[in-house]
Write a protein that holds these residues in place. Structure first.
Motif, PDB file in Angstrom:
ATOM      1  N   LYS A  64       0.831  -1.196   0.000  1.00  0.00           N
ATOM      2  CA  LYS A  64       0.000   0.000   0.000  1.00  0.00           C
ATOM      3  C   LYS A  64       0.867   1.248   0.000  1.00  0.00           C
ATOM      4  O   LYS A  64       1.768   1.405   0.829  1.00  0.00           O
ATOM      5  N   HIS A  65       0.620   2.125  -0.986  1.00  0.00           N
ATOM      6  CA  HIS A  65       1.351   3.386  -1.158  1.00  0.00           C
ATOM      7  C   HIS A  65       2.821   3.156  -1.546  1.00  0.00           C
ATOM      8  O   HIS A  65       3.621   4.090  -1.467  1.00  0.00           O
ATOM      9  N   HIS A  66       3.167   1.956  -1.951  1.00  0.00           N
ATOM     10  CA  HIS A  66       4.509   1.685  -2.450  1.00  0.00           C
ATOM     11  C   HIS A  66       4.468   1.575  -3.975  1.00  0.00           C
ATOM     12  O   HIS A  66       3.426   1.286  -4.563  1.00  0.00           O
ATOM     13  N   LYS A  67       5.617   1.770  -4.590  1.00  0.00           N
ATOM     14  CA  LYS A  67       5.696   1.695  -6.044  1.00  0.00           C
ATOM     15  C   LYS A  67       5.909   0.252  -6.502  1.00  0.00           C
ATOM     16  O   LYS A  67       6.597  -0.537  -5.849  1.00  0.00           O
ATOM     17  N   VAL A  68       5.308  -0.049  -7.636  1.00  0.00           N
ATOM     18  CA  VAL A  68       5.570  -1.299  -8.354  1.00  0.00           C
ATOM     19  C   VAL A  68       5.981  -0.904  -9.764  1.00  0.00           C
ATOM     20  O   VAL A  68       5.298  -0.113 -10.413  1.00  0.00           O
ATOM     21  N   ILE A  69       7.116  -1.419 -10.215  1.00  0.00           N
ATOM     22  CA  ILE A  69       7.611  -1.106 -11.555  1.00  0.00           C
ATOM     23  C   ILE A  69       7.333  -2.273 -12.487  1.00  0.00           C
ATOM     24  O   ILE A  69       7.737  -3.409 -12.208  1.00  0.00           O
ATOM     25  N   LEU A  70       6.642  -2.011 -13.575  1.00  0.00           N
ATOM     26  CA  LEU A  70       6.424  -3.004 -14.624  1.00  0.00           C
ATOM     27  C   LEU A  70       7.338  -2.648 -15.795  1.00  0.00           C
ATOM     28  O   LEU A  70       7.496  -1.478 -16.127  1.00  0.00           O
ATOM     29  N   THR A  71       7.940  -3.666 -16.394  1.00  0.00           N
ATOM     30  CA  THR A  71       8.888  -3.423 -17.487  1.00  0.00           C
ATOM     31  C   THR A  71       8.473  -4.202 -18.733  1.00  0.00           C
ATOM     32  O   THR A  71       9.151  -5.151 -19.143  1.00  0.00           O
ATOM     33  N   PRO A  72       7.361  -3.829 -19.354  1.00  0.00           N
ATOM     34  CA  PRO A  72       6.898  -4.544 -20.547  1.00  0.00           C
ATOM     35  C   PRO A  72       7.887  -4.410 -21.697  1.00  0.00           C
ATOM     36  O   PRO A  72       8.638  -3.427 -21.787  1.00  0.00           O
ATOM     37  N   LEU A  73       7.869  -5.395 -22.578  1.00  0.00           N
ATOM     38  CA  LEU A  73       8.706  -5.385 -23.776  1.00  0.00           C
ATOM     39  C   LEU A  73       7.873  -4.937 -24.967  1.00  0.00           C
ATOM     40  O   LEU A  73       6.655  -4.736 -24.853  1.00  0.00           O
TER      41      LEU A  73
END
Length: 245
Positions: A155-164
């Motif tokens: 909660k309230h933290h970042k999640v990084i997605l790295t799509p190609l």
């Protein structure tokens, strides 16, 4: 692959919950499942782990609704597969997935190094599956294991997605939605940029903390060193209590 968006639309219309399989029931995988369980949406949460006691604990703690003993059967039932195993175990899990029917299924992960995941996927699958959405939650704890899992971890933290370039847009949208259900702020970043930034902000601090504590522990005068350590030392070395794997 069978279009992900059609799967989601059909299931939303008839009220059938998405089957989400978490592979690896540690702190992150367990917290992902626990967060989705409490978010208010309809998900059927399944858990698989090589250690049967972790599966049993996850079920008893109501982190997952269904514990799975057979990997193939679990994957067959899943709509979304969240890989929450240590980075060194990722290639082995991907190799197991290669031999299974993945049509219409979304795969994602929580590993802290996206370049090695992408390289492993390319070597194992040949062409990286369009349904694979690499991801990394920027959250954690020095505690580890499924018993440390908690619903509010992201909660309230970042999640990084790295799509190609070939990543299915519907798969990306679905994974983004799942993390948002966990209360996370989702960002998209290039694979190599992610690894460059996280090497400086996460991997290097972990390396320094582990190295410092290991060096001081081997000092003949370590009792006095640790006895008189102040708050700054404890803050810096807190992460050395986490799982080094």
């Amino acid at each position: 692959m069978k279009k992900v968006e059609l799967v989601v639309i059909e299931q939303n219309r008839n009220g059938t919950p998405l089957n989400i399989l978490v592979v690896g029931l540690g702190l992150i995988g367990g917290s992902f499942a626990a967060s989705l369980r409490e978010c208010g949406e309809s998900f059927h949460l399944m858990g698989f782990d090589l250690r049967s006691e972790n599966v049993e604990k996850a079920v008893s703690l109501r982190i997952v609704a269904e514990g799975c003993e057979d990997f193939k059967s679990a994957v067959d039932k899943a709509d979304v597969i969240q890989l929450s195993v240590p980075m060194l175990a990722m290639p082995k899990v991907l190799q197991q997935l290669k031999g299974l029917d993945l049509a219409g299924k979304v795969m994602t992960d929580v590993g802290s190094c996206k370049g090695s995941l992408v390289q492993a996927a390319r070597e194992i699958f040949g062409d990286i599956p369009e349904s694979l959405v690499p991801g990394h939650p920027i959250a954690g704890s020095e505690k580890s294991g499924v018993t440390a899992a908690r619903a509010g971890l992201f909660k309230h933290h970042k999640v990084i997605l790295t799509p190609l370039e070939n990543t299915d847009r519907a798969a990306l949208s679905l994974v983004r939605h799942l993390w948002q259900c966990c209360g996370a702020q989702v960002n998209v970043m290039d694979v190599w940029r992610h690894d460059e930034v996280l090497a400086m902000t996460s991997h290097l601090p972990h390396l320094l903390a582990f190295s410092l504590v290991d060096t001081l522990a081997g000092n003949p005068e370590n009792q006095d060193i640790f006895r008189y350590a102040a708050g700054g030392f404890r803050d810096f070395t807190r992460i050395a209590g986490s799982d080094p794997v």
